[in-house]
Design a protein around this motif. Structure first.
Motif, PDB file in Angstrom:
ATOM      1  N   LEU A 132      62.922  31.497  31.330  1.00  0.00           N
ATOM      2  CA  LEU A 132      62.258  31.124  30.081  1.00  0.00           C
ATOM      3  C   LEU A 132      61.680  29.723  30.181  1.00  0.00           C
ATOM      4  CD1 LEU A 132      64.892  32.238  27.408  1.00  0.00           C
ATOM      5  CD2 LEU A 132      63.027  33.571  28.380  1.00  0.00           C
TER       6      LEU A 132
ATOM      7  N   ARG B 133      59.686  26.329  25.547  1.00  0.00           N
ATOM      8  CA  ARG B 133      59.070  26.845  24.329  1.00  0.00           C
ATOM      9  C   ARG B 133      59.653  28.209  23.955  1.00  0.00           C
ATOM     10  NH1 ARG B 133      52.549  27.474  23.827  1.00  0.00           N
ATOM     11  NH2 ARG B 133      52.429  27.272  21.572  1.00  0.00           N
ATOM     12  N   GLU B 134      59.772  29.115  24.951  1.00  0.00           N
ATOM     13  CA  GLU B 134      60.358  30.435  24.701  1.00  0.00           C
ATOM     14  C   GLU B 134      61.816  30.312  24.279  1.00  0.00           C
ATOM     15  OE1 GLU B 134      57.876  33.308  27.742  1.00  0.00           O
ATOM     16  OE2 GLU B 134      59.428  31.981  28.566  1.00  0.00           O
TER      17      GLU B 134
ATOM     18  N   TRP C 277      61.840  29.395  20.699  1.00  0.00           N
ATOM     19  CA  TRP C 277      61.472  30.567  19.914  1.00  0.00           C
ATOM     20  C   TRP C 277      62.662  31.501  19.759  1.00  0.00           C
ATOM     21  CZ3 TRP C 277      56.350  31.835  22.926  1.00  0.00           C
ATOM     22  CH2 TRP C 277      55.324  31.006  22.472  1.00  0.00           C
TER      23      TRP C 277
ATOM     24  N   ILE D 147      60.314  36.687  21.652  1.00  0.00           N
ATOM     25  CA  ILE D 147      59.566  36.056  22.746  1.00  0.00           C
ATOM     26  C   ILE D 147      58.672  37.045  23.474  1.00  0.00           C
ATOM     27  CG2 ILE D 147      61.230  34.189  23.045  1.00  0.00           C
ATOM     28  CD1 ILE D 147      62.239  35.604  25.561  1.00  0.00           C
ATOM     29  N   GLU D 148      58.921  38.340  23.316  1.00  0.00           N
ATOM     30  CA  GLU D 148      58.048  39.328  23.937  1.00  0.00           C
ATOM     31  C   GLU D 148      56.709  39.423  23.204  1.00  0.00           C
ATOM     32  OE1 GLU D 148      60.790  42.619  26.024  1.00  0.00           O
ATOM     33  OE2 GLU D 148      60.849  42.651  23.845  1.00  0.00           O
TER      34      GLU D 148
ATOM     35  N   GLN E 136      52.898  34.569  22.046  1.00  0.00           N
ATOM     36  CA  GLN E 136      52.111  34.097  23.173  1.00  0.00           C
ATOM     37  C   GLN E 136      51.298  32.899  22.719  1.00  0.00           C
ATOM     38  OE1 GLN E 136      49.711  37.175  24.871  1.00  0.00           O
ATOM     39  NE2 GLN E 136      51.410  37.971  26.065  1.00  0.00           N
TER      40      GLN E 136
END
Length: 118
Positions: A89, A92-93, A96, A103-104, A107
């Motif tokens: 990851l 940022r992810e 999130w 996270i999927e 974007q």
């Protein structure tokens, strides 16, 4: 408050783990299942089957640290479609995920690299 100061990497173990495991049990998962070294300073993120708890294992150069978070009324949006048993990851992810975002589906803008203005 930031708990982790610029970790070199953030690895997410996709499969749920038994949350009775502590530092020793999780470090064995990192070494044997994830095929990574525990002593890199990276964050190793684990979730329980109900997806309402997280454990994060990391080495801070003086010893292991174990960070734990329990949600009271919600569940973490744990990635299912992303390929691989271990996900890397971005920071940022990671943020999130902690904030409850999927996270999927999230974007950001793709970074651009230019060598000249013209």
């Amino acid at each position: 408050m930031k708990m982790f100061v610029e970790p070199p990497a953030i690895y997410l173990h996709k499969q749920p783990v038994d949350f009775r495991k502590s530092i020793n049990g999780l470090s064995i998962i990192v070494e044997e299942q994830m095929k990574l070294t525990c002593f890199s300073g990276a964050l190793f993120v684990f979730c329980n089957r109900q997806r309402d708890k997280l454990k994060v294992l990391y080495w801070d150069k003086t010893g292991f640290c174990l960070w734990y978070k329990r949600l009271e009324k919600d569940k973490f949006k744990w990635p299912k479609r992303m390929t691989g048993e271990v996900l890397t990851l971005t920071e940022r992810e990671w943020q999130w995920l902690l904030e409850g975002l999927d996270i999927e589906k999230m974007q950001g803008h793709k970074p651009l690299e230019y060598s000249s203005v013209f």
